[in-house]
Design a protein around this motif. Structure first.
Motif, short mmCIF file in Angstrom:
data_model
loop_
_atom_site.label_atom_id
_atom_site.label_comp_id
_atom_site.label_asym_id
_atom_site.label_seq_id
_atom_site.Cartn_x
_atom_site.Cartn_y
_atom_site.Cartn_z
N LEU A 186 8.50 29.34 8.81
CA LEU A 186 9.67 28.78 9.28
C LEU A 186 9.48 27.75 10.29
CD1 LEU A 186 11.42 32.57 10.32
CD2 LEU A 186 12.07 30.79 8.53
N GLU A 187 10.44 26.85 10.62
CA GLU A 187 10.04 25.59 11.46
C GLU A 187 9.51 25.89 12.78
OE1 GLU A 187 9.90 22.64 10.66
OE2 GLU A 187 9.84 21.67 12.80
N ALA A 188 9.44 26.98 13.31
CA ALA A 188 9.12 27.24 14.63
C ALA A 188 7.48 27.19 14.61
CB ALA A 188 9.48 28.77 15.10
N GLU A 189 6.97 27.95 13.49
CA GLU A 189 5.82 27.93 13.23
C GLU A 189 5.12 26.60 12.65
OE1 GLU A 189 4.17 31.50 11.53
OE2 GLU A 189 5.68 32.55 12.47
N ILE A 190 5.84 25.96 11.80
CA ILE A 190 5.29 24.77 11.55
C ILE A 190 5.20 23.66 12.54
CG2 ILE A 190 5.81 22.57 9.85
CD1 ILE A 190 5.30 25.10 8.28
N ALA A 191 6.21 23.65 13.58
CA ALA A 191 6.16 22.68 14.73
C ALA A 191 4.87 23.15 15.54
CB ALA A 191 7.38 23.15 15.48
N ILE A 192 4.49 24.36 15.43
CA ILE A 192 3.30 24.72 16.33
C ILE A 192 2.16 23.94 15.62
CG2 ILE A 192 1.51 26.67 17.09
CD1 ILE A 192 4.34 28.24 17.48
N PHE A 193 2.02 24.10 14.18
CA PHE A 193 0.91 23.38 13.69
C PHE A 193 1.11 21.87 13.87
CE2 PHE A 193 0.01 21.27 9.61
CZ PHE A 193 -1.36 21.57 9.38
N GLU A 194 2.47 21.37 13.53
CA GLU A 194 2.22 19.84 13.93
C GLU A 194 1.75 19.51 15.33
OE1 GLU A 194 6.52 18.47 14.14
OE2 GLU A 194 5.65 16.54 13.30
N ALA A 195 2.04 20.31 16.59
CA ALA A 195 1.54 20.04 17.84
C ALA A 195 0.25 20.23 17.73
CB ALA A 195 2.37 20.88 18.82
N GLU A 196 -0.53 21.12 17.12
CA GLU A 196 -1.75 21.27 17.30
C GLU A 196 -2.89 20.68 16.19
OE1 GLU A 196 -2.63 23.02 20.22
OE2 GLU A 196 -0.92 23.92 20.66
N LEU A 197 -2.59 20.24 15.40
CA LEU A 197 -3.24 19.49 14.29
C LEU A 197 -3.99 18.33 15.03
CD1 LEU A 197 -4.56 19.29 11.56
CD2 LEU A 197 -2.55 17.84 10.90
N GLY A 198 -3.43 17.40 15.77
CA GLY A 198 -3.85 16.33 16.52
C GLY A 198 -5.02 16.89 17.30
N PRO A 199 -4.70 17.70 18.09
CA PRO A 199 -5.89 18.12 19.15
C PRO A 199 -7.15 18.84 18.45
CG PRO A 199 -3.88 18.78 19.91
CD PRO A 199 -3.51 18.10 18.70
N ALA A 200 -6.50 19.44 17.36
CA ALA A 200 -7.65 20.28 16.71
C ALA A 200 -8.52 19.57 16.05
CB ALA A 200 -7.20 21.39 15.77
N LEU A 201 -8.10 18.25 15.33
CA LEU A 201 -8.84 17.07 14.47
C LEU A 201 -9.64 16.44 15.56
CD1 LEU A 201 -6.10 15.62 12.07
CD2 LEU A 201 -8.40 16.70 11.74
N ALA A 202 -9.13 16.34 16.69
CA ALA A 202 -9.69 15.41 17.80
C ALA A 202 -10.99 16.19 18.20
CB ALA A 202 -9.01 15.19 19.15
#
Lengths: 371, 371
Positions: free
Chosen positions: B349-365
């Motif tokens: 669901l979009e709510a969870e995808i949005a969390i992934f979207e928000a966290e991918l950048g910080p996780a990569l960094a």
């Protein structure tokens, strides 16, 4: 012979068999439904309303896989039985656990001891893994502890199977006798103590849970007293290393997700369980009275069914069963020589028991006139 | 060594292993829940409301065992696929059917071919029955049809496993290529064609159903597109004699009763399935766009997940996964060399995808700064 993949010699040698024909298959063959479903040792009193509610509440979550560790349910069961979660493995019903157990301990040709006429699904698994079934006759309609012990020792059996209370006869041994049996068993022989009907038995029939012996697995289920046969959830209690070996072979994601929610709710509602156990007891008395009113002898039972001695041979009891089926009453019967003089009637709601009561007389008369 | 029952040498040699650690176990270890459950290739869009209703309606019936023939569901599936009910066997998920299939065809030491990095649960079953796993590397992130074929021929394999679309990479072959593969395969090698993700694949990836070949089993499931992973219901389609052999070894009462009701309802609601398949497609695009926005490459996918190339080695991708977990996002990753540079993100669901979207950048960094 066509060019096709070869089954292993063992599997090729097995029959394509169903241990039991289901009532639905019989209904399809007959072209009409049964009015009384009293043959499969199900529990017509059904699960607790709290369990039904828990199952309903879990339906929107069914897109998720189960927790492969079945953590919460194992915790709750451990608390119930006064053991650690490491002493419990949950599986797809006792049937599933029986298969996994045979697979762990029995190789081709290894002797596995059971009673002649005991649970066919266990035998199905023993044959399925190529082990050699050694059968011991019942004595006085009970599994013979002495006979099983002798056979286990003589054969150096890898597994001995004992159900207490027994299916299909409904009889039982007291805890003391079971304990002597366990103590006398070679420590290299694994005892599968199938206690599917444990909750409906007198407390005196169940030895205390003791997880110190590596060679004892106690099997329990949500299918009987808890009224959840369709759920496919059973468990084994045993010594931690014995339990841990299931991790080598079990289907880790095999228990459906709802089983955990339903099992937890079922364990919480002790009042419902007590009511059901009482209702089962009354229904056993009712079934026994019906049998006696027709001049038949009901065997004492600690289970959710009553086994009724039809007073003649196996052919006659089979006719009684068939005449009952003609009258839309589904029951089953033991098939082994000696036991086969009986039919086996499960408890159920009064509406279905009344149908059995009404039809037993005509069925007996028809069976007698056909003799 | 204690005096205890001996495991068979085969079982004794097996590790006590779980093919996958479940997210619940990770949550217990972490001490807090995930905010986004995107690792298990579940389908967060969930089952049809009609299926939820059918499951709810079936709860009071759960005191009954299932129909061991699964008659109605097999009928409905036969109609859907244009085959006879004799061409279908239903089991406790594809996982259960994989175990039964290996047991039927593989003896100790027999060669079984699969791709290096493909479905670990299949490998678990192959090891569990003592067969010898022969692995073929992926090529360009796809299972190598030529490589699998070569290995099957060279080894005279009893079984070759192929998932199409593939897990864990999400890639696929067109039906034409699969058909050539089938035709070229020795007729004595059984192909397990795992089509768990068949419904989310382009129609062009699925060969027509053909039940004339004894050496092809097509496996499908209600766990993915139908959103019923927790139900444990999968099926195999094949030639009648090949299907019939399952009767020799399967746990006849093993499928829970609700699976039949839910499966029937799921097959009827084609509109829901179409909506979900579309939603899965959009979500794949969304996940790919998120990956690309972070400079990563998303692999093309025909499944309900997207595999994302993190652009460096396996150690780096593992750090990305760990950093996502730190941020309460559950994903998984391929482990085989070459594939392990990726993480695998399921639709949801979009709510969870949005969390992934928000966290991918910080996780990569964070992963980069740790390198």
């Amino acid at each position: 012979m066509t060019d096709r993949p070869s089954l292993t010699p063992l599997v090729a040698s097995l029959p394509a068999t169903v241990p039991f024909v289901g009532p639905e298959a019989q209904e399809r063959a007959r072209g009409r439904p049964f009015r009384a479903r009293l043959g499969a040792n199900e529990n017509g009193f059904g699960p607790s309303p709290a369990v039904v509610e828990a199952m309903r509440a879990s339906t929107p979550e069914m897109w998720k896989y189960c927790d492969p560790e079945n953590h919460e349910l194992r915790q709750a069961l451990a608390e119930l039985h006064g053991v650690a979660p490491e002493n419990i493995v949950i599986g797809e019903g006792i049937d599933g656990l029986l298969g996994l157990t045979v697979r762990q301990y029995a190789q081709t040709g290894d002797p596995v001891v059971t009673s002649l006429g005991a649970y066919p699904t266990f035998n199905f698994h023993v044959s399925g893994f190529g082990a050699r079934l050694v059968t011991v006759p019942y004595e006085d309609d009970r599994e013979s502890l002495d006979g099983l012990l002798d056979a286990a020792r003589r054969e150096k059996a890898c597994i001995v199977y004992l159900s207490n209370p027994d299916n299909p006869m409904g009889t039982w041994w007291e805890a003391e006798d079971i304990l002597h049996f366990i103590e006398a068993l070679p420590p290299t022989t694994l005892l599968i103590l199938d206690e599917a009907y444990g909750e409906t038995a007198p407390a005196s029939a169940l030895p205390p849970i003791d997880v110190s012996r590596p060679n004892v697995l106690r099997m329990r289920t949500f299918s009987k007293a808890y009224g959840l046969a369709g759920l496919r959830c059973g468990y084994a209690i045993g010594e931690a290393e014995t339990i841990r070996a299931f991790e080598k072979v079990r289907n880790h994601f095999g228990v459906n997700r709802m089983a955990q929610a339903a099992g937890l709710a079922a364990l919480k509602d002790r009042a419902h369980l007590e009511r059901v156990v009482k209702a089962v007891g009354f229904c056993r008395q009712r079934l026994s009275a019906i049998a006696e009113a027709h001049g038949l002898k009901a065997l004492p039972s600690a289970t959710n069914f009553v086994t009724i001695d039809c007073g003649r041979d196996g052919a006659f009891a089979l006719r009684v069963l068939q005449e009952l089926a003609e009258r839309d009453v589904f029951v089953r019967k033991p098939m082994a020589p000696g036991l086969d003089r009986c039919i086996r009637v499960s408890v159920g709601l009064e509406a279905e028991i009344a149908i059995f009561e009404a039809e037993l007389g005509p069925a007996l008369a028809a069976a007698r006139s056909a003799s």
